[in-house]
Design a protein around this motif. Sequence first.
Motif, PDB file in Angstrom:
ATOM      1  N   TYR A  11       0.840  -1.196   0.000  1.00 37.68           N
ATOM      2  CA  TYR A  11       0.000   0.000   0.000  1.00 37.68           C
ATOM      3  C   TYR A  11       0.873   1.243   0.000  1.00 37.68           C
ATOM      4  CZ  TYR A  11      -3.525   3.366   1.553  1.00 37.68           C
ATOM      5  OH  TYR A  11      -4.364   4.436   1.651  1.00 37.68           O
ATOM      6  N   TYR A  64     -10.843   0.136   6.603  1.00 46.45           N
ATOM      7  CA  TYR A  64     -10.865   0.305   5.150  1.00 46.45           C
ATOM      8  C   TYR A  64     -11.262   1.734   4.781  1.00 46.45           C
ATOM      9  CZ  TYR A  64     -10.194  -4.649   4.154  1.00 46.45           C
ATOM     10  OH  TYR A  64      -9.668  -5.914   4.042  1.00 46.45           O
ATOM     11  N   LYS A  90      -6.590   5.342   1.051  1.00 45.20           N
ATOM     12  CA  LYS A  90      -6.666   6.359   0.007  1.00 45.20           C
ATOM     13  C   LYS A  90      -6.610   5.693  -1.362  1.00 45.20           C
ATOM     14  CE  LYS A  90      -4.363   9.875   2.822  1.00 45.20           C
ATOM     15  NZ  LYS A  90      -3.189  10.787   2.929  1.00 45.20           N
ATOM     16  N   GLU A  91      -7.505   6.082  -2.219  1.00 44.84           N
ATOM     17  CA  GLU A  91      -7.580   5.527  -3.571  1.00 44.84           C
ATOM     18  C   GLU A  91      -6.249   5.687  -4.299  1.00 44.84           C
ATOM     19  OE1 GLU A  91      -9.202   4.099  -7.282  1.00 44.84           O
ATOM     20  OE2 GLU A  91      -9.991   3.999  -5.237  1.00 44.84           O
ATOM     21  N   SER A  92      -5.617   6.843  -4.120  1.00 46.33           N
ATOM     22  CA  SER A  92      -4.372   7.127  -4.841  1.00 46.33           C
ATOM     23  C   SER A  92      -3.231   6.216  -4.419  1.00 46.33           C
ATOM     24  CB  SER A  92      -3.951   8.582  -4.618  1.00 46.33           C
ATOM     25  OG  SER A  92      -3.693   8.821  -3.239  1.00 46.33           O
ATOM     26  N   LEU A 146      -3.652   2.953  -3.376  1.00 48.64           N
ATOM     27  CA  LEU A 146      -3.963   1.536  -3.567  1.00 48.64           C
ATOM     28  C   LEU A 146      -3.129   0.970  -4.712  1.00 48.64           C
ATOM     29  CD1 LEU A 146      -7.871   1.583  -3.323  1.00 48.64           C
ATOM     30  CD2 LEU A 146      -6.306   0.546  -1.670  1.00 48.64           C
ATOM     31  N   LYS A 170      -7.432  -0.307  -7.544  1.00 43.98           N
ATOM     32  CA  LYS A 170      -7.962   1.021  -7.850  1.00 43.98           C
ATOM     33  C   LYS A 170      -9.342   0.897  -8.491  1.00 43.98           C
ATOM     34  CE  LYS A 170      -3.519   3.408  -8.457  1.00 43.98           C
ATOM     35  NZ  LYS A 170      -3.658   4.219  -7.239  1.00 43.98           N
ATOM     36  N   GLY A 171     -10.255   1.729  -8.038  1.00 40.67           N
ATOM     37  CA  GLY A 171     -11.607   1.718  -8.576  1.00 40.67           C
ATOM     38  C   GLY A 171     -12.497   0.625  -8.013  1.00 40.67           C
ATOM     39  N   LYS A 172     -11.986  -0.160  -7.080  1.00 39.80           N
ATOM     40  CA  LYS A 172     -12.770  -1.241  -6.487  1.00 39.80           C
ATOM     41  C   LYS A 172     -13.583  -0.728  -5.294  1.00 39.80           C
ATOM     42  CE  LYS A 172     -10.954  -4.447  -9.146  1.00 39.80           C
ATOM     43  NZ  LYS A 172     -11.751  -5.169 -10.167  1.00 39.80           N
ATOM     44  N   SER A 173     -14.707  -1.372  -5.053  1.00 42.02           N
ATOM     45  CA  SER A 173     -15.521  -1.029  -3.890  1.00 42.02           C
ATOM     46  C   SER A 173     -14.880  -1.602  -2.632  1.00 42.02           C
ATOM     47  CB  SER A 173     -16.936  -1.596  -4.042  1.00 42.02           C
ATOM     48  OG  SER A 173     -16.900  -3.022  -4.021  1.00 42.02           O
ATOM     49  N   LYS A 174     -15.379  -1.137  -1.476  1.00 39.64           N
ATOM     50  CA  LYS A 174     -14.847  -1.628  -0.208  1.00 39.64           C
ATOM     51  C   LYS A 174     -15.038  -3.136  -0.092  1.00 39.64           C
ATOM     52  CE  LYS A 174     -15.843   0.763   3.446  1.00 39.64           C
ATOM     53  NZ  LYS A 174     -16.555   1.297   4.632  1.00 39.64           N
ATOM     54  N   ILE A 190     -12.481  -4.931  -2.253  1.00 38.85           N
ATOM     55  CA  ILE A 190     -11.140  -4.895  -1.660  1.00 38.85           C
ATOM     56  C   ILE A 190     -11.045  -5.918  -0.530  1.00 38.85           C
ATOM     57  CG2 ILE A 190      -9.486  -3.489  -0.359  1.00 38.85           C
ATOM     58  CD1 ILE A 190     -10.531  -1.053  -1.906  1.00 38.85           C
TER      59      ILE A 190
END
Length: 389
Positions: A253, A309, A313-315, A317, A322-326, A329
Amino acid sequence: MKTQIKASIIALSIITLTACNANNKKQNITDTLIGESMIETTSKIDEPNIKVALLLDTSNSMDGLIDQAKAQLWKIVNELSYAKCEDRSPNLQIAIYEYGNDNLNAEEGYLRQVIAFSEDLDEISKSLFSLTTNGGNEFCGKVITTALNQLDWGTHNNDLKLIFIAGNEPYSQGKVSYKDASKLAHQNDVTVNTIFCGDYNQGISIKWKDGADLTHGNYMAINHNKATVHIASPYDDSILELNEKLNKTYVAYGSAGRKKMEMQAEQDDNARSYNKANAVSRTVSKSSRLYKNSSWDMVDAEKESGFSYDNLKESELPGELKGKSKSEIKSYIESKRRSRKILQEKIANLNHKRRNYIATKNNDSINSLENAMLKALKAQAEKKNYKWE
């Protein structure tokens, strides 16, 4: 004044074992760095702890000793992973100092702290492999005193606290008296074990045994220039194949995570640089409970009670998340956890067979750093009811 054989010393300032009969359980809040974010985690300190501080002499006569430390690190870690305190498994932290090197600060006694107590075995390995040797002055009393004052040895009466110091110069060198250092160790309930690199009787004559006796420690002598013997087994290739698969279960991460994953691969290469059997020993360590990476690996971090969770931060991941829902993930991390557990169990089963195989062979490590450390460690740990599986 140096003797002809230039000084050796390690001070393996080792171990705070929070003893078996310690009943204290307390909450500890730790900040776990994941990537560039801080995740606050809460954990119960209800397991015994082993704290090992390695104080390595890096004068130019110590190449053999440092090589032994590098080559035997994973064997020592593995042996400690088999320790039991009643039905509990102790945690492990290691710190490293270097001293006796002219490149170090003279005013500070030619020593420096390379890494403070840490559970990050990759960082510890990296620190060992970063050491280089050069001529210098080796002061036992100074390095022992510094380790006693700088490191957190804990305050529990039942802790087992040990220092291991190894070398071949007179134990009395330097302005700080080794006897005063021994008194300080005694006041802090720390046992000093001494390892002389050379002839047993010569070590006695230049006060190495006296240094151990003053704190009821062990005195030992080793051949620090002897190459480490690694015994190959029929199970090595299979274990190394599983290591490659094990590495793929880590989910880094943030930018720090990516660097840590690169370090993991680098330390695999460092272990392999000695030979295949040493790389196998590292793989076994990586599959044990002592190999913890919650500071950068999402699979380990998720097990911490303070992990959330919502703080990710999306940036930061990894690309595959990236772009996945909780929920996606969570499912991904759980699949990695299941895979890792299966791989760890397979490695443990193969290692059980490997240990039995090696036990049938002649083991030429009697006169080594590893053997000296573990002999003293076990003898003193057993006084606190520690047992080995």
